[in-house]
Scaffold this motif. Structure first.
Motif, PDB file in Angstrom:
ATOM      1  N   GLU A 145      52.592 129.776 -51.900  1.00  0.00           N
ATOM      2  CA  GLU A 145      53.347 130.867 -51.264  1.00  0.00           C
ATOM      3  C   GLU A 145      52.659 131.393 -50.004  1.00  0.00           C
ATOM      4  OE1 GLU A 145      55.354 133.923 -53.339  1.00  0.00           O
ATOM      5  OE2 GLU A 145      55.557 132.767 -55.163  1.00  0.00           O
ATOM      6  N   GLY A 146      51.709 130.685 -49.474  1.00  0.00           N
ATOM      7  CA  GLY A 146      51.077 131.115 -48.228  1.00  0.00           C
ATOM      8  C   GLY A 146      49.641 131.539 -48.454  1.00  0.00           C
ATOM      9  N   GLY A 147      49.022 132.126 -47.396  1.00  0.00           N
ATOM     10  CA  GLY A 147      49.591 132.274 -46.072  1.00  0.00           C
ATOM     11  C   GLY A 147      49.383 131.032 -45.219  1.00  0.00           C
ATOM     12  N   GLY A 148      49.541 131.241 -43.920  1.00  0.00           N
ATOM     13  CA  GLY A 148      49.536 130.136 -42.971  1.00  0.00           C
ATOM     14  C   GLY A 148      48.229 129.363 -42.910  1.00  0.00           C
ATOM     15  N   ILE A 151      48.269 127.087 -45.992  1.00  0.00           N
ATOM     16  CA  ILE A 151      49.324 126.075 -45.808  1.00  0.00           C
ATOM     17  C   ILE A 151      48.840 125.003 -44.823  1.00  0.00           C
ATOM     18  CG2 ILE A 151      51.658 125.671 -44.889  1.00  0.00           C
ATOM     19  CD1 ILE A 151      52.444 128.421 -46.024  1.00  0.00           C
ATOM     20  N   TRP A 152      48.211 125.423 -43.730  1.00  0.00           N
ATOM     21  CA  TRP A 152      47.655 124.459 -42.773  1.00  0.00           C
ATOM     22  C   TRP A 152      46.619 123.567 -43.455  1.00  0.00           C
ATOM     23  CZ3 TRP A 152      47.835 121.774 -38.503  1.00  0.00           C
ATOM     24  CH2 TRP A 152      46.666 121.139 -38.060  1.00  0.00           C
ATOM     25  N   GLY A 153      45.726 124.178 -44.234  1.00  0.00           N
ATOM     26  CA  GLY A 153      44.686 123.401 -44.917  1.00  0.00           C
ATOM     27  C   GLY A 153      45.296 122.308 -45.781  1.00  0.00           C
ATOM     28  N   GLU A 182      48.689 127.698 -39.639  1.00  0.00           N
ATOM     29  CA  GLU A 182      47.706 128.213 -38.669  1.00  0.00           C
ATOM     30  C   GLU A 182      46.578 127.201 -38.463  1.00  0.00           C
ATOM     31  OE1 GLU A 182      47.839 132.009 -37.707  1.00  0.00           O
ATOM     32  OE2 GLU A 182      48.317 132.794 -39.680  1.00  0.00           O
ATOM     33  N   GLY A 183      45.339 127.544 -38.750  1.00  0.00           N
ATOM     34  CA  GLY A 183      44.221 126.613 -38.564  1.00  0.00           C
ATOM     35  C   GLY A 183      44.085 126.205 -37.107  1.00  0.00           C
ATOM     36  N   ASP A 184      43.522 125.015 -36.880  1.00  0.00           N
ATOM     37  CA  ASP A 184      43.291 124.539 -35.509  1.00  0.00           C
ATOM     38  C   ASP A 184      44.536 123.935 -34.886  1.00  0.00           C
ATOM     39  OD1 ASP A 184      40.658 125.289 -35.591  1.00  0.00           O
ATOM     40  OD2 ASP A 184      39.968 123.345 -36.349  1.00  0.00           O
ATOM     41  N   GLY A 185      45.438 123.445 -35.693  1.00  0.00           N
ATOM     42  CA  GLY A 185      46.620 122.766 -35.165  1.00  0.00           C
ATOM     43  C   GLY A 185      46.256 121.382 -34.645  1.00  0.00           C
ATOM     44  N   PHE A 186      47.264 120.529 -34.515  1.00  0.00           N
ATOM     45  CA  PHE A 186      47.026 119.183 -33.968  1.00  0.00           C
ATOM     46  C   PHE A 186      47.174 119.213 -32.458  1.00  0.00           C
ATOM     47  CE2 PHE A 186      48.843 118.176 -38.245  1.00  0.00           C
ATOM     48  CZ  PHE A 186      47.680 117.645 -38.781  1.00  0.00           C
ATOM     49  N   ILE A 187      46.545 118.291 -31.778  1.00  0.00           N
ATOM     50  CA  ILE A 187      46.667 118.191 -30.316  1.00  0.00           C
ATOM     51  C   ILE A 187      47.500 116.960 -29.968  1.00  0.00           C
ATOM     52  CG2 ILE A 187      45.389 117.853 -28.160  1.00  0.00           C
ATOM     53  CD1 ILE A 187      43.056 119.382 -29.519  1.00  0.00           C
ATOM     54  N   ARG A 188      47.200 115.867 -30.662  1.00  0.00           N
ATOM     55  CA  ARG A 188      47.885 114.601 -30.327  1.00  0.00           C
ATOM     56  C   ARG A 188      49.202 114.501 -31.075  1.00  0.00           C
ATOM     57  NH1 ARG A 188      44.090 109.647 -30.052  1.00  0.00           N
ATOM     58  NH2 ARG A 188      45.902 108.854 -31.164  1.00  0.00           N
ATOM     59  N   GLU A 189      50.228 114.087 -30.324  1.00  0.00           N
ATOM     60  CA  GLU A 189      51.562 113.987 -30.940  1.00  0.00           C
ATOM     61  C   GLU A 189      51.587 113.036 -32.120  1.00  0.00           C
ATOM     62  OE1 GLU A 189      55.316 113.617 -28.839  1.00  0.00           O
ATOM     63  OE2 GLU A 189      54.303 114.486 -27.098  1.00  0.00           O
ATOM     64  N   ASP A 190      50.747 111.973 -32.058  1.00  0.00           N
ATOM     65  CA  ASP A 190      50.788 111.024 -33.176  1.00  0.00           C
ATOM     66  C   ASP A 190      50.111 111.581 -34.435  1.00  0.00           C
ATOM     67  OD1 ASP A 190      48.188 110.803 -32.365  1.00  0.00           O
ATOM     68  OD2 ASP A 190      48.249 108.659 -31.918  1.00  0.00           O
TER      69      ASP A 190
END
Ligand SMILES: NC(=O)c1ccc[n+]([C@@H]2O[C@H](COP(=O)([O-])OP(=O)(O)OC[C@H]3O[C@@H](n4cnc5c(N)ncnc54)[C@H](OP(=O)(O)O)[C@@H]3O)[C@@H](O)[C@H]2O)c1
Length: 215
Positions: A145-148, A151-153, A182-190
């Motif tokens: 149920e979260g949080g962001g 969920i990212w992890g 949340e977290g760092d997020g991805f940079i590369r589209e692949d």
């Protein structure tokens, strides 16, 4: 989340995004799950009980030979959870706190009467190892149920099968307001996590969307 993808305000205060139908849907999903999990950020911000609200749904669980509530889980590397947290007291059923090697043994002793403590990882909970341990404990259907941040992890480690998201009819705004992942997020589209659409339905002047995570 809100129409602009926020889970709460920039002050991380809990807000009501769901309408009545969505709250009922979430309660059903809890009742159908073996366990319900949140991160410590959500416990500190919202103090949720994560218990099944509907008495009828709790009775259904008892009739199926299950406990009244699913196992309630908090991911909390350094055992910051207050012993008075609602999740540790409201309603019957098992509780699990996932901690890492940096948790204080004295605090763990205080929590032990209230929950099963599972330790993985050195500085942070090792989510893959923890999920495996939950499986050994009989948890097959885990609702998060979260949080962001949590969920990212889970998403970034490939541990999510399904994403269900209610989008409410309001804009919260704020670049620092929390979002779904949340977290760092991805940079590369692949590297992006790709989803397959299962269904979309109007609900409470918002939308309910179900996706499967492509593996
Ligand atoms: N709208 C909604 O449905 C909804 C639902 C839930 C929450 N929220 C909102 O979301 C906000 C809280 O979310 P949050 O992102 O701050 O906190 P969160 O995701 O609930 O918890 C994140 C924390 O979990 C712990 N954690 C331990 N191991 C981890 C790992 N491997 N990966 C990721 N996290 C790990 C970390 O703290 P440690 O390092 O100390 O362990 C991390 O800071 C609040 O504003 C709340 O109101 C909204």
């Amino acid at each position: 989340m809100s129409a602009d993808g926020k889970l709460s305000t920039r002050e991380r205060r809990q807000v009501r995004i769901s309408g009545r139908s969505d709250l009922t849907r979430v309660d059903c999903l809890r009742a159908e799950s073996d366990a319900v999990m949140v991160g410590i950020g959500t416990v500190l911000a919202d103090d949720p009980s994560l218990a099944v609200k509907s008495e009828a749904l709790r009775l259904d669980r008892l009739e199926r030979g299950e406990e009244e509530n699913p196992v309630r889980i908090v991911v909390d590397s350094s055992a910051r959870i207050p012993p008075s947290a609602a999740v540790l007291h409201r309603g019957t059923g098992r509780r699990v706190i996932a901690v890492s090697g940096r948790s204080d043994p004295e605090k763990l002793r205080e929590l032990e009467p209230l929950a099963t403590i599972v330790r993985t990882g050195t500085d942070r909970v090792d989510l893959a190892a923890f999920v495996q341990e939950l499986h050994r404990m009989g948890v097959n259907r885990l609702m998060v149920e979260g949080g962001g941040t949590l969920i990212w992890g889970l998403l970034s480690e490939g541990l999510v099968d399904e994403v269900t998201c209610f989008i409410g009819n309001m804009i919260i705004g704020g670049e620092r307001a929390p979002t779904l992942a949340e977290g760092d997020g991805f940079i590369r589209e692949d590297s992006f996590i790709r989803l397959s659409l299962v269904s979309v339905e109007p609900m409470d002047e918002g939308l309910l969307i179900r996706w499967l995570v492509r593996k």
